[in-house]
Design a protein around this motif. Sequence first.
Motif, short mmCIF file in Angstrom:
data_model
loop_
_atom_site.label_atom_id
_atom_site.label_comp_id
_atom_site.label_asym_id
_atom_site.label_seq_id
_atom_site.Cartn_x
_atom_site.Cartn_y
_atom_site.Cartn_z
N TRP A 49 0.81 -1.22 0.00
CA TRP A 49 0.00 0.00 0.00
C TRP A 49 0.84 1.27 0.00
O TRP A 49 0.51 2.24 -0.67
N LEU A 54 2.31 1.88 -3.39
CA LEU A 54 1.19 2.23 -4.29
C LEU A 54 0.75 3.68 -4.04
O LEU A 54 0.53 4.45 -4.98
N PHE A 55 0.68 4.06 -2.76
CA PHE A 55 0.27 5.43 -2.43
C PHE A 55 1.29 6.44 -2.96
O PHE A 55 0.93 7.55 -3.39
N LEU A 71 2.70 6.59 -5.64
CA LEU A 71 2.44 6.94 -7.04
C LEU A 71 1.39 8.05 -7.16
O LEU A 71 1.29 8.68 -8.20
N SER A 72 0.58 8.25 -6.11
CA SER A 72 -0.52 9.22 -6.19
C SER A 72 -0.44 10.29 -5.11
O SER A 72 -1.24 11.24 -5.15
N SER A 73 0.46 10.15 -4.14
CA SER A 73 0.35 10.97 -2.93
C SER A 73 0.39 12.47 -3.24
O SER A 73 -0.37 13.24 -2.67
N SER A 111 -3.05 13.61 -4.38
CA SER A 111 -4.25 13.02 -3.80
C SER A 111 -5.24 14.06 -3.30
O SER A 111 -6.44 13.81 -3.26
N LEU A 137 -6.77 3.03 -2.65
CA LEU A 137 -5.49 3.33 -3.31
C LEU A 137 -5.50 3.00 -4.80
O LEU A 137 -4.99 3.77 -5.61
N THR A 138 -6.09 1.88 -5.18
CA THR A 138 -6.10 1.57 -6.62
C THR A 138 -7.04 2.53 -7.35
O THR A 138 -6.76 2.95 -8.47
N TYR A 197 -5.24 5.87 -7.76
CA TYR A 197 -4.27 5.81 -8.85
C TYR A 197 -4.98 5.91 -10.21
O TYR A 197 -4.60 6.69 -11.07
N ASP A 198 -6.03 5.10 -10.38
CA ASP A 198 -6.76 5.12 -11.66
C ASP A 198 -7.38 6.49 -11.92
O ASP A 198 -7.41 6.97 -13.04
N THR A 247 -4.76 8.96 -13.10
CA THR A 247 -4.02 8.65 -14.32
C THR A 247 -4.92 8.42 -15.53
O THR A 247 -4.44 8.12 -16.61
#
Lengths: 322, 322
Positions: B148, B151-152, B154-156, B159, B278-279, B282-283, B286
């Motif tokens: 997690w 993964l976070f 990539l977007s933090s 967010s 989280l997923t 990200y989606d 992006t």
Amino acid sequence: MAVYTDVTDGELEAFLSAYDLGALLSFKGIAEGVENSNFLLHTEAGYFILTLYEKRVAAGDLPFFLGLMEHLADRGVRCPLPVRARDGEALRRIAGRPAAIISFLDGMWLRRPQPQHCASLGRALGEMHQAAADFPLRRANALSVAAWRPLFALSSERSDEVEPGLGEFVARELEFLERSWPDALPDGVIHADLFPDNVFFLKNRLSGLIDFYFACNDLLAYDLAVCLNAWCFEPDRSFNVTKGRALFQGYQSVRPLTAAERDALPVLARGAAMRFLLTRLYDWLTVPEGALVTPKDPAEYARKLRFHQKVGDAADYGLGLR
Amino acid sequence: MAVYTDVTDGELEAFLSAYDLGALLSFKGIAEGVENSNFLLHTEAGYFILTLYEKRVAAGDLPFFLGLMEHLADRGVRCPLPVRARDGEALRRIAGRPAAIISFLDGMWLRRPQPQHCASLGRALGEMHQAAADFPLRRANALSVAAWRPLFALSSERSDEVEPGLGEFVARELEFLERSWPDALPDGVIHADLFPDNVFFLKNRLSGLIDFYFACNDLLAYDLAVCLNAWCFEPDRSFNVTKGRALFQGYQSVRPLTAAERDALPVLARGAAMRFLLTRLYDWLTVPEGALVTPKDPAEYARKLRFHQKVGDAADYGLGLR
């Protein structure tokens, strides 16, 4: 690929209760068709297609389309048959959209049609024209010569983004087509969009014609010209005269063309190329940035149009005298 | 909705020649599944699904997924059964992709599940966990607690575009989850993505579980926590304790939870909410501008997470003592 409108299980159960199709067994969105939402429907009575008509299809035209399919199917043309509900109506509503259930046709569309398939297509097109001869409803072709100039006006300013000089090329060609378009040829109901993905085959046998949502009354030979463009060019953009010959032989085995139709073929082929060039041009220039659906290339149809400009007469398409 | 890879009629004929399924009758792309390309396949042997595995699915995991479906189906779990070709292999290639044919399952997914459906789901999940107990292959959960934080990352930075303060909220919650994540609970093969669209019903009877492409080895109760989030909240975002109670009663009628699992449920539910938050985040960040597919709202899972933070113990979910 397209499913624009979601249908809930509750809406579907209520919708199906008007039909004699037994219990619902399965329901899946189909990634085909760019105008409507299509679903595969499995009930105790078998497999069907449920189509929801989205806003690009005028609701007032639906009785023409559904009536035509029923008329053709009744006369032995292999095409989807609209299923009537218990009250006799095939056209209904679900999820706020007009909708109809039609029969499921087996068959595959051919990614690489061969001359034998063009011959089958020509025969099926001739049979369709004959079977539709006594269809009582009428629908004007909203995408014929009179519509091309206003359609082009929506894209003309930006058309050179597709290809330098395209705007000037289209403008000149429109003048020619408006001046030369034939009006005294045999007319009737045409399919108007008989591309390979609308023709199903099973083991090289034509098993059905689908997607009648551009069908209209217009010159019969114009339908052949649409097919000539859609079926008889190779991936390298060259014209395949063997396929052209097969297409015309198949068609004329059912309905021989008149001398006037034969003479008009190069003009009709230029017009058919213009019609798809213009709708593709519009879609190309208006597609949202990053959209998942790639619009079809308008330049493909500009090239086909240039080919037809150089054609001497219909013999160049493989159309011999009969 | 998704068909990422086109398959030509020639490729399909060649592919099918390895199977004993008779002649090809129809083939249509299905607008379901976001990871793979799915097609409805009709042959003389019946209706099937052909799945082409796109790049988001690791080819090395396919023997686990297909083997699991076969293992479960053999033990009476209603799920798709991979079809083996004449050489015994179910996993093959077509159009440059790994691919498999699986059986077609009748049933509809429920847009608005009711408590009785949650009870059926719980029972089916318990049965799946038991049937998989002797499945010999293993696959780690690539989307569990250890994944997690990366993964976070990539977007933090972006967010807070979704919701002001979301970045800080997630960062704090990640610290809590990493500190508190249980590791001594019963484990086994879990589905890990059992949302309503992966569970089919026929007339209120559960008729099948599908889409095992996130299945992995992890804590069994975590699977229940995923279902709790996906099935027991109302469209207005409130938790429905009647649905929670039904889910747990169904599950425990097959496999009673241990005291440690029960105690861990609030943490597991927070973790399950974090995984989908989280997923989705990200989606969401992006997705290409103007794309036709609307990504799912990450804020929905932030709200669920906040609910779980306030839960005292598993009784708040409707989980009584047995």
